[in-house]
Design a protein around this motif. Structure first.
Motif, PDB file in Angstrom:
ATOM      1  N   LYS A 228       0.915  -1.235   0.048  1.00  0.00           N
ATOM      2  CA  LYS A 228      -0.178   0.049   0.060  1.00  0.00           C
ATOM      3  C   LYS A 228       0.786   1.141  -0.147  1.00  0.00           C
ATOM      4  CE  LYS A 228      -0.351  -0.957   4.980  1.00  0.00           C
ATOM      5  NZ  LYS A 228      -1.326  -1.466   5.808  1.00  0.00           N
TER       6      LYS A 228
ATOM      7  N   ALA B 274       2.736   4.522   1.133  1.00  0.00           N
ATOM      8  CA  ALA B 274       3.519   4.637   2.352  1.00  0.00           C
ATOM      9  C   ALA B 274       2.954   5.672   3.058  1.00  0.00           C
ATOM     10  CB  ALA B 274       5.003   4.964   2.091  1.00  0.00           C
ATOM     11  N   LYS B 275       2.789   5.555   4.442  1.00  0.00           N
ATOM     12  CA  LYS B 275       2.287   6.404   5.386  1.00  0.00           C
ATOM     13  C   LYS B 275       3.555   7.318   5.872  1.00  0.00           C
ATOM     14  CE  LYS B 275       0.438   3.131   7.754  1.00  0.00           C
ATOM     15  NZ  LYS B 275      -0.184   2.443   9.054  1.00  0.00           N
ATOM     16  N   PRO B 276       3.175   8.669   6.462  1.00  0.00           N
ATOM     17  CA  PRO B 276       4.300   9.409   7.003  1.00  0.00           C
ATOM     18  C   PRO B 276       4.940   8.505   8.026  1.00  0.00           C
ATOM     19  CG  PRO B 276       2.306  10.444   6.975  1.00  0.00           C
ATOM     20  CD  PRO B 276       1.899   9.046   6.605  1.00  0.00           C
TER      21      PRO B 276
ATOM     22  N   GLU C 135      11.649  10.243  10.607  1.00  0.00           N
ATOM     23  CA  GLU C 135      11.773  11.063   9.368  1.00  0.00           C
ATOM     24  C   GLU C 135      12.778  12.111   9.655  1.00  0.00           C
ATOM     25  OE1 GLU C 135      10.791  12.712   5.869  1.00  0.00           O
ATOM     26  OE2 GLU C 135       9.864  11.133   6.934  1.00  0.00           O
TER      27      GLU C 135
ATOM     28  N   ASN D 275       7.068  -1.336   4.856  1.00  0.00           N
ATOM     29  CA  ASN D 275       6.195  -0.798   3.643  1.00  0.00           C
ATOM     30  C   ASN D 275       6.620   0.760   3.622  1.00  0.00           C
ATOM     31  OD1 ASN D 275       4.097  -1.170   1.623  1.00  0.00           O
ATOM     32  ND2 ASN D 275       3.280   0.471   2.710  1.00  0.00           N
ATOM     33  N   ASP D 276       6.512   1.658   4.787  1.00  0.00           N
ATOM     34  CA  ASP D 276       6.556   3.035   4.977  1.00  0.00           C
ATOM     35  C   ASP D 276       7.959   3.392   4.415  1.00  0.00           C
ATOM     36  OD1 ASP D 276       3.867   2.857   5.519  1.00  0.00           O
ATOM     37  OD2 ASP D 276       4.524   3.036   7.738  1.00  0.00           O
TER      38      ASP D 276
ATOM     39  N   HIS E  44       9.469   5.643   1.075  1.00  0.00           N
ATOM     40  CA  HIS E  44       9.813   6.866   1.098  1.00  0.00           C
ATOM     41  C   HIS E  44      10.729   7.270  -0.113  1.00  0.00           C
ATOM     42  CE1 HIS E  44      11.666  10.443   3.041  1.00  0.00           C
ATOM     43  NE2 HIS E  44      10.935  10.223   3.983  1.00  0.00           N
TER      44      HIS E  44
END
Length: 526
Positions: free
Chosen positions: A281, A283-285, A291, A358-359, A363
């Motif tokens: 799916k 990527a989420k933050p 980060e 996944n995230d 990125h």
């Protein structure tokens, strides 16, 4: 004029209501297989379906409590607990480090055979206990489930579905006999490579011989590991004329965790539904601290390393070499590792007990994924277009990475020979040689270019089976045929017999006519 439209709308709404009130019984496989099964369960729950998960008492990842499913904990072990499997992983790593020789390969296969045999025995013992538990079986029947969803890498869910007389949907890449296609679809050995042969669909004569020998070896494994466990059980509970693989082959839908960006072209069947990457799916933050670390990499970007759910750490000397290689790069590194902190660890490397794989792969600053070769990780790398450096360890991982290497998107290292220098060289090659990134972008584009999302496709066919009480019209009945019938050996023998009979009659007729003519000529002369 509106009446037909209203009637059609009512039918659709009623069908949707029937599906939303449906009940699914799930018999999963623990470990990394549970991770992708859980994705399907959560999606089923979000669509209003009631999901019940059967779990053994020694379940590893399958939790008894969840907002997405109800669970039934069986009072028997399933043979897949953390400690036992950890010991198996440790032995596998030690054997692989002995070198890439024939004897090392045989030692790995023998240890895998022993472990598989133990798991099969434990699963069948669990099913035997379930079948003998009249209260449990009555409860399962009275609940009136619409179907059984299972991973056929173990046979428990398949056996249970047939005992309950329920439609069967498989979340599959492997069955108890090997790769899923081999159980249901034609598999010509001339251009369909057997897993673990590390061959492509373009084989020379020598490679076709190798493929045939791999097939024979796999068949012997089935004969000595799977058959002795499942044949007596199935004959005892389903009758002496039933072969255990018939129960697998009669499944309504095969949700195949694969597609043809990963699989080589091959024959397939109408009830095989490809859903490769269904767990992927956008990527989420990332969490703020993570980060910030990623952003601190600047133009050089980030390397992500994890060896999946089953391997928490590598031998210390290997981790020391890996950490030393990472320390020589300008990139930042995020490494999932639960072992001892290496003394050679550089300031550019962040070690975590867990990471949002996944995230991180999604990125824009991620440049390379260092992985062990599990199917989930491979598909997430394809989805996000991240090239790979491989350290395959066991099961299908070497074969998975061979496929990626053959497509030019991965550099693969052998655990027996990996060290600081060749690991660093592999990283630099994938980081700085543009072809790895370019070819992975092509694969990613091919994978994403679909008319509907893989998970939506899987949901459609699960709900289809529920609406229609199965999908028999998509299922070939060839599994009911014997080997002689399937390959038309009896037909060929019959036609050959007819040809031989005609030839024999012709020869007899010629002999008869010749003798008669010879006798007549002889009489005339006399």
């Amino acid at each position: 004029m509106y009446r037909p439209i209203l009637v059609a709308l009512a039918v659709v709404l009623c069908s949707a209501a029937l599906v939303n009130e449906g009940k699914v019984l799930v018999f999963p496989l623990d470990g990394s297989h549970w991770i992708n099964m859980k994705v399907i369960i959560e999606e089923l729950h979000s669509r209003g379906l009631e999901v019940t998960v059967l779990r053994p008492s020694d379940a590893w990842y399958i939790k008894p409590d969840s907002p997405h499913y109800k669970s039934i904990t069986l009072n028997v072990a399933g043979g897949f607990d953390h400690d036992n499997f950890g010991e198996f992983v440790k032995r596998t790593v030690e054997i692989r480090r002995q070198g890439a020789s024939f004897w090392t390969r045989m030692a790995l296969e023998i240890d895998l055979i022993k472990e598989s045999n133990k798991i099969h025995r434990m699963v069948l013992l669990m099913i035997e206990e379930m079948f003998a538990d009249d209260k449990l079986m009555k409860s399962l029947r009275d609940t009136k489930y619409d179907l059984v969803l299972t991973d056929p890498a173990i046979g428990g869910g398949v056996l249970l579905a047939h005992r309950l007389g329920l439609p069967l949907v498989l979340n599959v890449r492997w069955t108890i006999q090997g790769e899923g296609h081999q159980a249901i679809a034609p598999t010509p050995l001339s251009y369909v490579p057997i897993p673990w042969s590390e061959l492509t669909d373009k084989m020379t004569f020598t490679e076709r011989v190798q493929n045939m020998l791999t097939y024979i070896f796999m068949s012997l494994q089935i004969m000595y590991v799977v058959d002795p466990n499942y044949i007596p059980f199935v004959h005892r509970h389903f009758g002496p004329n039933v072969h255990y693989m018939e129960l697998f082959q009669s499944a309504d839908i095969w949700l195949m965790r694969n597609d043809f960006t990963f699989e080589w072209p091959r024959p397939t069947m109408p009830n095989i539904v490809y859903m490769s990457g269904f767990q992927c799916k956008p990527a989420k933050p990332l969490p703020k601290e993570l980060e910030d670390f990623v952003q601190s990499s600047g133009e050089h970007g980030v390397i992500v390393m994890t060896l999946g759910t089953l391997v928490e750490k590598l031998p210390e000397d290997i981790t020391e070499d890996i950490a030393a290689a990472f320390a020589q790069l300008p990139q930042k590194v995020i490494w999932r590792h639960k072992g001892k902190r290496p003394s050679t660890l550089g300031n550019n490397t962040l070690m975590l007990d867990w990471l949002p794989q996944n995230d991180l792969l999604g990125h824009p600053k991620t440049r390379v994924f260092v992985a062990h070769g599990g199917t989930n990780g491979m598909q997430e790398a394809i989805y996000h277009g991240v090239p790979l450096v491989g350290l395959p360890l066991m099961f299908d991982q070497p074969d998975n990475f061979f496929r990626m290497k053959a497509r030019g998107v991965a550099k693969v290292l052998d655990l027996a020979t990996v060290n600081r220098d060749n690991f660093l060289e592999a990283l630099k090659e994938v980081l700085y040689k543009p072809s790895y990134k370019e070819k992975m972008k092509v694969l990613s584009s091919l994978h994403r270019d679909q008319p509907m999302k893989p998970l939506d496709r899987a949901m459609f066919w699960i709900e289809f089976v529920m609406r229609h009480k199965g999908a028999a019209h998509l299922r070939t009945e060839s599994y009911k045929m014997s080997t002689i019938q399937y390959h038309s050996i009896d037909v060929a023998a019959f036609l050959l017999a007819v040809v031989l009979l005609i030839f024999a009659v012709f020869i007899a007729a010629v002999k008869f006519l010749w003798r008669r003519l010879f006798y007549r000529n002889k009489v005339k002369k006399e």
